[in-house]
Design an enzyme around this catalytic site. Structure first.
Site, PDB file in Angstrom:
ATOM      1  N   MET A 130       0.731  -1.146   0.038  1.00 16.79           N
ATOM      2  CA  MET A 130      -0.050  -0.077   0.016  1.00 16.79           C
ATOM      3  C   MET A 130       1.012   1.146   0.059  1.00 16.79           C
ATOM      4  SD  MET A 130      -3.263  -0.793   2.613  1.00 16.79           S
ATOM      5  CE  MET A 130      -3.290  -2.708   2.996  1.00 16.79           C
TER       6      MET A 130
ATOM      7  N   LEU B 153      -1.470   4.482   0.617  1.00 19.04           N
ATOM      8  CA  LEU B 153      -2.758   4.576   0.199  1.00 19.04           C
ATOM      9  C   LEU B 153      -3.383   3.322   0.923  1.00 19.04           C
ATOM     10  CD1 LEU B 153      -5.405   5.611  -1.321  1.00 19.04           C
ATOM     11  CD2 LEU B 153      -4.623   4.199  -3.125  1.00 19.04           C
ATOM     12  N   SER B 154      -3.842   3.496   2.219  1.00 19.28           N
ATOM     13  CA  SER B 154      -4.312   2.339   3.264  1.00 19.28           C
ATOM     14  C   SER B 154      -5.822   2.109   2.629  1.00 19.28           C
ATOM     15  CB  SER B 154      -4.232   2.705   4.532  1.00 19.28           C
ATOM     16  OG  SER B 154      -5.087   3.827   5.016  1.00 19.28           O
ATOM     17  N   HIS B 155      -6.038   0.746   2.705  1.00 16.82           N
ATOM     18  CA  HIS B 155      -7.508   0.367   2.434  1.00 16.82           C
ATOM     19  C   HIS B 155      -7.674  -0.854   2.640  1.00 16.82           C
ATOM     20  CE1 HIS B 155      -4.816  -0.713  -1.214  1.00 16.82           C
ATOM     21  NE2 HIS B 155      -5.827  -1.539  -1.398  1.00 16.82           N
ATOM     22  N   ALA B 156      -8.790  -1.401   2.444  1.00 16.41           N
ATOM     23  CA  ALA B 156      -9.395  -2.918   2.554  1.00 16.41           C
ATOM     24  C   ALA B 156     -10.453  -3.261   1.518  1.00 16.41           C
ATOM     25  CB  ALA B 156      -9.785  -3.106   4.056  1.00 16.41           C
TER      26      ALA B 156
END
Length: 148
Positions: free
Chosen positions: A56, A64-67
């Site tokens: 990320m 760019l943090s996400h799940a």
């Protein structure tokens, strides 16, 4: 439009964090406070980092943090925090990180236009530097407003 998605309540500048987990938590907390995500979403982001590594960290100094949407997204949203001191996320090429962008996408496609505009900002060296070095939330809002 990006300016409608990233409001001043979803931005924080010069945030103090001791490690990458705290940086992820603080970025996600802005989205959680506004009801965009459930608490479990930030836990899933951290689990992804632990399992998959620092993929990320998308560019030098930027994460760019996400799940996945099903991991606790109520509504599409993006938060932005800048860090007081850069933090190591474990990316050999792109550490240390100074800009944490947290993306919560309600599905697999509706966020793509917003993400495209965000990438335009990140590819503009001058605007990116303004974001990273912002002293006030309004500095970031002013950059976002340029990308309609």
């Amino acid at each position: 439009m990006l300016v409608d998605l990233i409001t001043s309540e979803l931005i924080d500048v010069k945030v103090k964090c001791k490690d990458w987990k705290e940086a992820i938590n603080k970025g996600a907390k802005l989205l959680e406070n506004k009801g965009f995500i459930k608490e479990c979403y930030k836990e899933e982001i951290i689990n992804n980092f632990k399992e998959l590594g620092p993929y990320m960290v998308i560019a030098p100094g930027i994460v760019l943090s996400h799940a996945r949407p099903e991991a606790g997204v109520n509504e599409t949203g993006i938060s932005i925090i800048t860090l007081e001191d850069p933090i190591e996320f474990g990316s050999e090429l792109n550490d240390p990180v100074k800009l944490v962008i947290t993306l919560a996408a309600k599905d697999n496609t509706s966020h793509l236009s917003f993400l495209s505009k965000l990438m335009e900002i990140l590819m503009n060296t001058e605007d990116l530097n303004t974001l990273i070095n912002a002293n006030e939330v309004k500095d970031i809002i002013n950059i976002i407003k340029k990308y309609k």
